[in-house]
Design a protein around this motif. Structure first.
Motif, PDB file in Angstrom:
ATOM      1  N   TYR A   1      -6.858  -2.592 -13.267  1.00 45.94           N
ATOM      2  CA  TYR A   1      -6.593  -4.013 -13.083  1.00 45.94           C
ATOM      3  C   TYR A   1      -5.368  -4.495 -13.863  1.00 45.94           C
ATOM      4  O   TYR A   1      -4.592  -5.324 -13.346  1.00 45.94           O
ATOM      5  CB  TYR A   1      -7.817  -4.841 -13.476  1.00 45.94           C
ATOM      6  CG  TYR A   1      -7.665  -6.306 -13.150  1.00 45.94           C
ATOM      7  CD1 TYR A   1      -7.834  -6.760 -11.851  1.00 45.94           C
ATOM      8  CD2 TYR A   1      -7.331  -7.225 -14.138  1.00 45.94           C
ATOM      9  CE1 TYR A   1      -7.678  -8.099 -11.537  1.00 45.94           C
ATOM     10  CE2 TYR A   1      -7.175  -8.567 -13.840  1.00 45.94           C
ATOM     11  CZ  TYR A   1      -7.350  -9.003 -12.536  1.00 45.94           C
ATOM     12  OH  TYR A   1      -7.185 -10.327 -12.239  1.00 45.94           O
TER      13      TYR A   1
ATOM     14  N   ARG B   1      -2.401  -4.063 -11.684  1.00 48.41           N
ATOM     15  CA  ARG B   1      -2.372  -5.057 -10.610  1.00 48.41           C
ATOM     16  C   ARG B   1      -1.817  -6.380 -11.116  1.00 48.41           C
ATOM     17  O   ARG B   1      -0.946  -6.993 -10.495  1.00 48.41           O
ATOM     18  CB  ARG B   1      -3.782  -5.293 -10.077  1.00 48.41           C
ATOM     19  CG  ARG B   1      -4.348  -4.221  -9.200  1.00 48.41           C
ATOM     20  CD  ARG B   1      -5.707  -4.692  -8.723  1.00 48.41           C
ATOM     21  NE  ARG B   1      -6.295  -3.765  -7.791  1.00 48.41           N
ATOM     22  CZ  ARG B   1      -7.491  -3.937  -7.237  1.00 48.41           C
ATOM     23  NH1 ARG B   1      -8.206  -5.003  -7.563  1.00 48.41           N
ATOM     24  NH2 ARG B   1      -7.960  -3.059  -6.385  1.00 48.41           N
TER      25      ARG B   1
ATOM     26  N   CYS C   1      -7.164  -8.114  -1.914  1.00 51.12           N
ATOM     27  CA  CYS C   1      -8.334  -7.536  -2.592  1.00 51.12           C
ATOM     28  C   CYS C   1      -9.640  -8.166  -2.130  1.00 51.12           C
ATOM     29  O   CYS C   1     -10.695  -7.916  -2.712  1.00 51.12           O
ATOM     30  CB  CYS C   1      -8.190  -7.654  -4.104  1.00 51.12           C
ATOM     31  SG  CYS C   1      -8.426  -9.315  -4.764  1.00 51.12           S
TER      32      CYS C   1
ATOM     33  N   SER D   1     -12.266  -6.642  -8.393  1.00 53.77           N
ATOM     34  CA  SER D   1     -10.851  -7.030  -8.370  1.00 53.77           C
ATOM     35  C   SER D   1     -10.365  -7.450  -9.727  1.00 53.77           C
ATOM     36  O   SER D   1     -11.131  -7.804 -10.581  1.00 53.77           O
ATOM     37  CB  SER D   1     -10.633  -8.168  -7.382  1.00 53.77           C
ATOM     38  OG  SER D   1     -11.367  -9.287  -7.755  1.00 53.77           O
TER      39      SER D   1
ATOM     40  N   TRP E   1      -2.796  -4.506  -4.764  1.00 51.38           N
ATOM     41  CA  TRP E   1      -4.054  -5.244  -4.648  1.00 51.38           C
ATOM     42  C   TRP E   1      -4.925  -4.771  -3.485  1.00 51.38           C
ATOM     43  O   TRP E   1      -6.059  -5.212  -3.348  1.00 51.38           O
ATOM     44  CB  TRP E   1      -3.765  -6.739  -4.542  1.00 51.38           C
ATOM     45  CG  TRP E   1      -3.325  -7.295  -5.860  1.00 51.38           C
ATOM     46  CD1 TRP E   1      -2.097  -7.205  -6.420  1.00 51.38           C
ATOM     47  CD2 TRP E   1      -4.130  -7.995  -6.811  1.00 51.38           C
ATOM     48  NE1 TRP E   1      -2.069  -7.799  -7.661  1.00 51.38           N
ATOM     49  CE2 TRP E   1      -3.310  -8.300  -7.925  1.00 51.38           C
ATOM     50  CE3 TRP E   1      -5.464  -8.410  -6.829  1.00 51.38           C
ATOM     51  CZ2 TRP E   1      -3.783  -8.985  -9.035  1.00 51.38           C
ATOM     52  CZ3 TRP E   1      -5.934  -9.103  -7.938  1.00 51.38           C
ATOM     53  CH2 TRP E   1      -5.098  -9.377  -9.025  1.00 51.38           C
ATOM     54  N   ARG E   2      -4.401  -3.862  -2.659  1.00 53.97           N
ATOM     55  CA  ARG E   2      -5.227  -3.286  -1.597  1.00 53.97           C
ATOM     56  C   ARG E   2      -5.900  -1.995  -2.046  1.00 53.97           C
ATOM     57  O   ARG E   2      -6.985  -1.661  -1.589  1.00 53.97           O
ATOM     58  CB  ARG E   2      -4.380  -2.977  -0.357  1.00 53.97           C
ATOM     59  CG  ARG E   2      -4.023  -4.167   0.512  1.00 53.97           C
ATOM     60  CD  ARG E   2      -3.398  -3.737   1.832  1.00 53.97           C
ATOM     61  NE  ARG E   2      -2.230  -2.872   1.654  1.00 53.97           N
ATOM     62  CZ  ARG E   2      -2.212  -1.571   1.914  1.00 53.97           C
ATOM     63  NH1 ARG E   2      -3.313  -0.973   2.362  1.00 53.97           N
ATOM     64  NH2 ARG E   2      -1.110  -0.861   1.744  1.00 53.97           N
TER      65      ARG E   2
ATOM     66  N   ILE F   1     -12.730  -2.682  -3.204  1.00 48.96           N
ATOM     67  CA  ILE F   1     -11.983  -3.431  -4.231  1.00 48.96           C
ATOM     68  C   ILE F   1     -12.093  -4.926  -3.980  1.00 48.96           C
ATOM     69  O   ILE F   1     -11.144  -5.666  -4.139  1.00 48.96           O
ATOM     70  CB  ILE F   1     -10.510  -2.996  -4.275  1.00 48.96           C
ATOM     71  CG1 ILE F   1      -9.888  -3.074  -2.864  1.00 48.96           C
ATOM     72  CG2 ILE F   1     -10.383  -1.616  -4.826  1.00 48.96           C
ATOM     73  CD1 ILE F   1      -8.403  -2.790  -2.861  1.00 48.96           C
TER      74      ILE F   1
END
Length: 431
Positions: free
Chosen positions: A327, A330, A232, A431, A321-322, A426
């Motif tokens: 959130y 994630r 991220c 993030s 996370w890419r 991101i």
């Protein structure tokens, strides 16, 4: 950004007042799911009541009836205090010597003479540096400070993630917490550091990296955090994490000497061989490797199966996370995947599922629930207890399947969201 987060929290708290299962119906009303606020109080209270009854029974059997087969409370804390004692008195290397460590453990707890086994110190020198002050206190006082401090950290972090009044009882009644306290382990501390790192990432990236770096006192649980930061593009968090790892290792080398590193590596290799040959309590190790070994698979096959699961977990984290997604998903993916990396996980580490439950509750309350998701969260809440009670009885280590299924469900939700969301940066800001 902060204003939007405050709005999301306010909305979530409003929804939670009507029950975790609130869901809009076709007529605009919100029928309440069976897991309402009343049951969120009732079930944890029942669990807490059971814990109290079990504690009273243990006290009666050990302190009143003096039954010799009743083990002491928090037995796993013995290596922590004993290693701290040796390190504080200039004999850190002896903490990795099973014979010398056992002598100290036996002086502290005579029950060790009757224990059919050993309790070695299998942590890196960085963990020894962290727990070194414990020996300043008498054994039971040290355990009280250690356990209460770790518990408060864990509870505080989960309350930060899920800031609802109804959340406190499910947190305190979570069987994973009870298992950690009874065992005398450090899993509440590691779970607290992991959760705090993820909670801080969108607020203070550098401090998030510091928490992730401290988590490397148990490297097999921390290894995916730098990957997530990298994916991220959270550069400050990644730099702080690596700097913290480097600093703690340098301090531990300066304090205890390089021989402790070699002793740690040797001890881990011996422990791995013991586990691989089935000479440990396999029913307490919820990993894919152990699941395969309990099914009598050859060691090579068990390692291949575990490697496939671990690589799948890495792929899910990298994908989550890419790409742009909520959130909480994630965070839940990272925590869940971290429980699939090491072949040598123990049941007390399943307290990390408390973080997964909290993040998935946040996502469910703010984005809506699919059929069966809340029931699955109840299963996750019970998982540490099921592992302790059921696995040994049936002779099959099924907990890795629960972890894998949870990660697969999170991955599916992430894929649905990434298809619906527009492409956006991101990095650290989002993030």
């Amino acid at each position: 950004m902060k204003a939007r987060r405050r709005t999301d929290v306010h909305r979530a708290c409003t929804l939670m007042r009507t029950g975790i299962g609130a869901r809009a119906g076709g007529n605009g009303e919100a029928p309440v799911h069976w897991l309402d606020a009343r049951r969120l109080r009732l079930y944890p209270l029942a669990a807490l009541t059971c814990y109290v009854i079990l504690a009273i029974g243990w006290i009666v059997r050990r302190a009143v009836l003096h039954q010799p087969d009743v083990p002491p409370f928090a037995l796993d804390f013995l290596p922590f205090w004993s290693a701290s004692y040796l390190g504080l008195h200039g004999h850190a290397l002896d903490a990795y010597d099973v014979i010398k460590l056992t002598r100290v453990e036996t002086l502290v707890e005579p029950y060790m003479r009757d224990l059919n086994g050993i309790m070695p110190w299998l942590y890196p020198p960085t963990m020894l540096l962290l727990v070194l002050p414990l020996a300043w206190l008498p054994y039971w006082m040290a355990y009280g400070v250690f356990a209460i401090g770790a518990l408060l950290l864990f509870v505080r972090v989960v309350r930060k993630i899920a800031p609802w009044p109804q959340a406190i009882l499910p947190i305190l009644g979570f069987p994973g917490v009870a298992l950690v306290l009874v065992a005398g382990q450090a899993a509440c501390l590691t779970a607290g550091l992991a959760g705090l790192s993820l909670w801080l990432l969108r607020r203070h990236a550098a401090w998030a990296g510091v928490c992730a770096g401290l988590l490397f006192v148990k490297p097999h649980l921390a290894i995916l955090f730098p990957l997530a930061f990298l994916c991220c593009r959270a550069w400050r968090a990644l730099a702080a994490c690596l700097a913290t790892v480097l600093t703690t290792w340098l301090l531990s080398l300066a304090a205890f000497g390089p021989d402790t590193v070699l002793a740690f590596v040797h001890g881990v290799q011996v422990a791995q061989g013991t586990v691989a040959e089935g000479q440990a309590h396999l029913f307490r190790m919820p990993s894919l490797f152990i699941m395969a070994r309990m099914l009598h698979a050859p060691i090579s096959v068990a390692y291949v199966l575990h490697a496939m699961g671990a690589l799948s977990a890495v792929a899910v984290v990298a994908n989550a996370w890419r790409k742009p997604c909520a959130y909480p998903l994630r965070a839940a993916a990272l925590i869940t995947a971290s429980l699939l990396i090491s072949p040598y996980l123990y049941d007390y580490d399943m307290v990390w599922l408390g973080l997964v439950i909290a993040w998935l509750c946040v996502h469910g309350v703010t984005h809506g629930w699919h059929v069966g998701e809340r029931e699955w969260l109840v299963l996750l809440w019970l998982t540490p207890l099921l592992g302790l009670v059921v696995v040994d009885a049936v002779g099959f280590q099924f907990l890795p399947l629960v972890t894998l299924t949870t990660l697969a469900g999170i991955h599916r939700k992430i894929r649905c969201e990434t298809r619906a969301l527009p492409t956006q940066p991101i990095g650290e800001a989002t993030s």
